[in-house]
Design a protein around this motif. Structure first.
Motif, PDB file in Angstrom:
ATOM      1  N   SER A 186       0.829  -1.197   0.000  1.00 47.71           N
ATOM      2  CA  SER A 186       0.000   0.000   0.000  1.00 47.71           C
ATOM      3  C   SER A 186       0.870   1.255   0.000  1.00 47.71           C
ATOM      4  N   GLY A 187       1.920   1.259   0.818  1.00 50.20           N
ATOM      5  CA  GLY A 187       2.806   2.417   0.872  1.00 50.20           C
ATOM      6  C   GLY A 187       3.540   2.657  -0.432  1.00 50.20           C
ATOM      7  N   ILE A 188       3.957   1.597  -1.100  1.00 55.01           N
ATOM      8  CA  ILE A 188       4.643   1.755  -2.388  1.00 55.01           C
ATOM      9  C   ILE A 188       3.689   2.295  -3.444  1.00 55.01           C
ATOM     10  N   LEU A 189       2.430   1.865  -3.414  1.00 53.14           N
ATOM     11  CA  LEU A 189       1.439   2.418  -4.352  1.00 53.14           C
ATOM     12  C   LEU A 189       1.256   3.910  -4.133  1.00 53.14           C
ATOM     13  N   LEU A 190       1.283   4.340  -2.862  1.00 52.74           N
ATOM     14  CA  LEU A 190       1.211   5.772  -2.567  1.00 52.74           C
ATOM     15  C   LEU A 190       2.436   6.493  -3.107  1.00 52.74           C
ATOM     16  N   ALA A 191       3.617   5.910  -2.931  1.00 56.84           N
ATOM     17  CA  ALA A 191       4.844   6.528  -3.441  1.00 56.84           C
ATOM     18  C   ALA A 191       4.799   6.650  -4.959  1.00 56.84           C
ATOM     19  N   MET A 192       4.260   5.644  -5.635  1.00 57.00           N
ATOM     20  CA  MET A 192       4.151   5.682  -7.092  1.00 57.00           C
ATOM     21  C   MET A 192       3.161   6.752  -7.534  1.00 57.00           C
ATOM     22  N   ALA A 193       2.095   6.932  -6.762  1.00 55.78           N
ATOM     23  CA  ALA A 193       1.123   7.988  -7.069  1.00 55.78           C
ATOM     24  C   ALA A 193       1.768   9.363  -6.916  1.00 55.78           C
ATOM     25  N   PHE A 194       2.588   9.521  -5.868  1.00 56.21           N
ATOM     26  CA  PHE A 194       3.286  10.795  -5.671  1.00 56.21           C
ATOM     27  C   PHE A 194       4.249  11.063  -6.817  1.00 56.21           C
ATOM     28  N   ALA A 201      -1.619   2.339 -15.978  1.00 53.45           N
ATOM     29  CA  ALA A 201      -1.186   1.100 -15.320  1.00 53.45           C
ATOM     30  C   ALA A 201      -1.325   1.219 -13.809  1.00 53.45           C
ATOM     31  N   HIS A 202      -0.891   2.356 -13.271  1.00 53.13           N
ATOM     32  CA  HIS A 202      -0.970   2.543 -11.823  1.00 53.13           C
ATOM     33  C   HIS A 202      -2.417   2.611 -11.355  1.00 53.13           C
ATOM     34  N   ILE A 203      -3.286   3.231 -12.149  1.00 49.36           N
ATOM     35  CA  ILE A 203      -4.709   3.328 -11.774  1.00 49.36           C
ATOM     36  C   ILE A 203      -5.321   1.938 -11.687  1.00 49.36           C
ATOM     37  N   VAL A 204      -5.012   1.079 -12.664  1.00 51.57           N
ATOM     38  CA  VAL A 204      -5.543  -0.290 -12.661  1.00 51.57           C
ATOM     39  C   VAL A 204      -5.067  -1.043 -11.420  1.00 51.57           C
ATOM     40  N   VAL A 205      -3.760  -0.957 -11.137  1.00 50.89           N
ATOM     41  CA  VAL A 205      -3.196  -1.645  -9.968  1.00 50.89           C
ATOM     42  C   VAL A 205      -3.792  -1.091  -8.681  1.00 50.89           C
ATOM     43  N   PHE A 206      -3.909   0.225  -8.604  1.00 45.47           N
ATOM     44  CA  PHE A 206      -4.482   0.876  -7.424  1.00 45.47           C
ATOM     45  C   PHE A 206      -5.912   0.409  -7.175  1.00 45.47           C
ATOM     46  N   LEU A 207      -6.738   0.377  -8.215  1.00 45.73           N
ATOM     47  CA  LEU A 207      -8.138  -0.003  -8.055  1.00 45.73           C
ATOM     48  C   LEU A 207      -8.284  -1.454  -7.621  1.00 45.73           C
ATOM     49  N   GLU A 208      -7.567  -2.369  -8.286  1.00 44.56           N
ATOM     50  CA  GLU A 208      -7.730  -3.782  -7.928  1.00 44.56           C
ATOM     51  C   GLU A 208      -7.193  -4.062  -6.531  1.00 44.56           C
ATOM     52  N   PHE A 209      -6.147  -3.359  -6.093  1.00 42.04           N
ATOM     53  CA  PHE A 209      -5.603  -3.594  -4.753  1.00 42.04           C
ATOM     54  C   PHE A 209      -6.564  -3.093  -3.679  1.00 42.04           C
ATOM     55  N   TYR A 210      -7.003  -1.839  -3.774  1.00 48.25           N
ATOM     56  CA  TYR A 210      -7.793  -1.260  -2.692  1.00 48.25           C
ATOM     57  C   TYR A 210      -9.237  -1.748  -2.680  1.00 48.25           C
ATOM     58  N   LEU A 232      -3.320 -12.853  -3.692  1.00 46.76           N
ATOM     59  CA  LEU A 232      -2.565 -13.503  -4.761  1.00 46.76           C
ATOM     60  C   LEU A 232      -2.798 -12.894  -6.146  1.00 46.76           C
ATOM     61  N   VAL A 233      -3.952 -12.242  -6.356  1.00 42.59           N
ATOM     62  CA  VAL A 233      -4.210 -11.659  -7.675  1.00 42.59           C
ATOM     63  C   VAL A 233      -3.300 -10.457  -7.961  1.00 42.59           C
ATOM     64  N   PRO A 234      -3.164  -9.475  -7.049  1.00 39.56           N
ATOM     65  CA  PRO A 234      -2.268  -8.348  -7.357  1.00 39.56           C
ATOM     66  C   PRO A 234      -0.842  -8.759  -7.697  1.00 39.56           C
ATOM     67  N   PRO A 235      -0.193  -9.673  -6.949  1.00 42.76           N
ATOM     68  CA  PRO A 235       1.163 -10.072  -7.342  1.00 42.76           C
ATOM     69  C   PRO A 235       1.235 -10.679  -8.742  1.00 42.76           C
ATOM     70  N   TYR A 261       2.005  -3.646 -15.798  1.00 41.12           N
ATOM     71  CA  TYR A 261       3.136  -2.762 -16.072  1.00 41.12           C
ATOM     72  C   TYR A 261       3.934  -3.236 -17.282  1.00 41.12           C
ATOM     73  N   GLY A 262       3.980  -4.548 -17.500  1.00 38.58           N
ATOM     74  CA  GLY A 262       4.681  -5.064 -18.667  1.00 38.58           C
ATOM     75  C   GLY A 262       4.009  -4.643 -19.964  1.00 38.58           C
ATOM     76  N   VAL A 263       2.672  -4.690 -19.980  1.00 36.70           N
ATOM     77  CA  VAL A 263       1.919  -4.307 -21.177  1.00 36.70           C
ATOM     78  C   VAL A 263       2.077  -2.814 -21.462  1.00 36.70           C
ATOM     79  N   LYS A 264       2.108  -1.987 -20.389  1.00 37.02           N
ATOM     80  CA  LYS A 264       2.129  -0.535 -20.564  1.00 37.02           C
ATOM     81  C   LYS A 264       3.533   0.053 -20.714  1.00 37.02           C
ATOM     82  N   THR A 265       4.582  -0.734 -20.482  1.00 38.33           N
ATOM     83  CA  THR A 265       5.942  -0.195 -20.532  1.00 38.33           C
ATOM     84  C   THR A 265       6.713  -0.858 -21.661  1.00 38.33           C
ATOM     85  N   LYS A 266       7.087  -0.079 -22.677  1.00 37.96           N
ATOM     86  CA  LYS A 266       7.730  -0.616 -23.875  1.00 37.96           C
ATOM     87  C   LYS A 266       9.050  -1.303 -23.552  1.00 37.96           C
TER      88      LYS A 266
END
Length: 316
Positions: free
Chosen positions: A114-122, A245-254, A283-286, A293-298
C-alpha cells in the motif's frame, strides 16, 4: 498445553482448516491458486531482473515498481506453501509461533505494498503537475528514504499485532477457519477479552490502507485536473497513458482489500466466500501487477521478448 472447561491454555500448535465448507473440493481449488503463484513468481522475478539491467528504467517510478515486485514475491512465499500443503496434503497443523510469524509477514507486506502504491502515485503527481522539478524532488536519496519509511511504518504498526496476540493465554478453539494465519481469524479463537486486539487491528488497517488510499485519491484528483488543463489533446492522452497502469493496480488492490476487510468484520457473507476473496485479494495483485506494467511499458515488453525470443536481441 492444558485444557480448562473446554478451553486451551497457552497452545503451542494451531490447526488451519483451509476453506470451511469446501473441504471436499479445496484440493481442486488449490490448482488455480497455484497458477496465480506461478504467474506472480515468474512475472515479479522478471521485473527484478529487467529493471536493474535496463538503464532507461533507472527512474523513481520503476525503482518503486521493483520494490513492489519484491513485496509481491514475499506475499506469495508467505502464503502459498502452507496454503497448498493444506489443500493438497492435508498438512493443517502449524506451530502457534510460526502462525504469528506468518501473520506478521502477510500483514506487513500488505502494508508495504500500500505504501509503495502511494509513493508511485506521488511520483506520477510530480511528473505531471510539476515536471521541471521531478528530478530535483525525487532524488535517489529521497527514493531510498521513502522506501525505508514505508518498510518501517508497516513493520512497526503490524509488529504489535502478534505481540498483543501472544499475551492471550486462553483459547476456546485451536482451529483457525482460514487458509493462512489472518489476524481476525486468530483473534476469534481467543476465550478472553480481545477488544484491544480488535481495536488495534482496525487502527492499523485505517492508519495504513485508509491513509494511503485517501492520499492516492487526492494525488489523482490533482493529476486529472492538470491533465484536463493541457491545451493539446495529444499531450492529454500521453499524460493519461503514463498513469493508466498505476490506476488499474491501485483499483484492484484497494477494492479487493476493503471488500475483504469489511466483509470479515461487518459483513454477513459465508466464511468460504470471505476466505476465497481474501486469498484472491492477496494472490491476484502479485500476478496482475507485472502483466499490467509489462503491457504498458515498452522497455519491459522488449526485454521480456528478448528473454523468450533471443533472436530479437541480435536483430536490434
Amino acid at each position: 498445553m492444558g485444557a480448562t472447561n473446554m478451553s486451551y491454555l497457552n497452545p503451542r500448535t494451531v490447526i488451519l482448516i483451509g476453506i470451511p465448507g469446501l473441504e471436499n473440493v479445496q484440493f481442486w481449488i488449490g490448482f488455480p491458486f497455484f497458477g496465480l503463484c506461478l504467474v506472480a513468481l515468474l512475472g515479479n522475478i522478471l521485473l527484478l531482473i529487467i529493471i536493474p539491467i535496463e538503464r532507461s528504467l533507472h527512474q523513481p517510478m520503476y525503482i518503486f515498481l521493483a520494490v513492489l515486485a519484491a513485496t509481491d514475491l514475499g506475499l506469495c512465499v508467505a502464503i502459498a506453501p502452507k496454503m497448498l500443503a493444506i489443500f493438497w496434503f492435508g498438512s493443517c497443523t502449524m506451530a502457534f509461533d510460526a502462525c504469528l510469524t506468518q501473520l506478521f509477514f502477510v500483514h506487513a507486506l500488505q502494508g508495504m505494498e500500500s505504501g509503495i502504491l502511494l509513493a508511485m502515485a506521488f511520483d506520477r503527481y510530480v511528473a505531471i503537475c510539476d515536471p521541471l522539478r521531478h528530478t530535483s524532488i525525487l532524488t535517489p536519496f529521497f527514493v531510498v528514504r521513502v522506501v525505508l519509511m514505508v518498510v518501517i511504518r508497516a513493520a512497526v504498526l503490524v509488529g504489535i499485532l502478534p505481540i498483543l496476540l501472544k499475551r492471550l493465554q486462553l483459547f476456546h478453539s485451536l482451529a483457525i477457519a482460514h487458509s493462512y494465519c489472518e489476524h481476525m481469524a486468530v483473534v476469534k479463537m481467543a476465550d478472553e477479552d480481545v477488544h484491544v486486539n480488535k481495536s488495534y487491528g482496525l487502527f492499523v488497517a485505517f492508519a495504513i490502507l485508509g491513509f494511503d488510499m485517501i492520499f492516492v485519491l487526492f494525488s489523482y484528483i490533482m493529476i486529472f485536473q492538470a491533465v484536463f488543463h493541457l491545451s493539446q489533446k495529444e499531450a492529454r492522452i500521453k499524460a493519461f497513458n503514463t498513469c493508466t497502469a498505476h490506476i488499474v493496480v491501485f483499483l484492484e488492490f484497494y477494492i479487493l482489500a476493503f471488500f475483504s476487510f469489511f466483509s470479515h468484520r461487518f459483513g454477513h457473507v459465508p466464511p468460504y466466500v470471505h476466505i476465497l476473496l481474501s486469498t484472491t485479494y492477496l494472490l491476484v495483485p502479485p500476478a496482475l501487477n507485472p502483466i499490467v506494467y509489462g503491457v504498458k511499458t515498452k522497455e519491459i515488453r522488449t526485454r521480456v521478448a528478448q528473454v523468450f525470443i533471443p533472436k530479437l536481441d541480435t536483430q536490434q
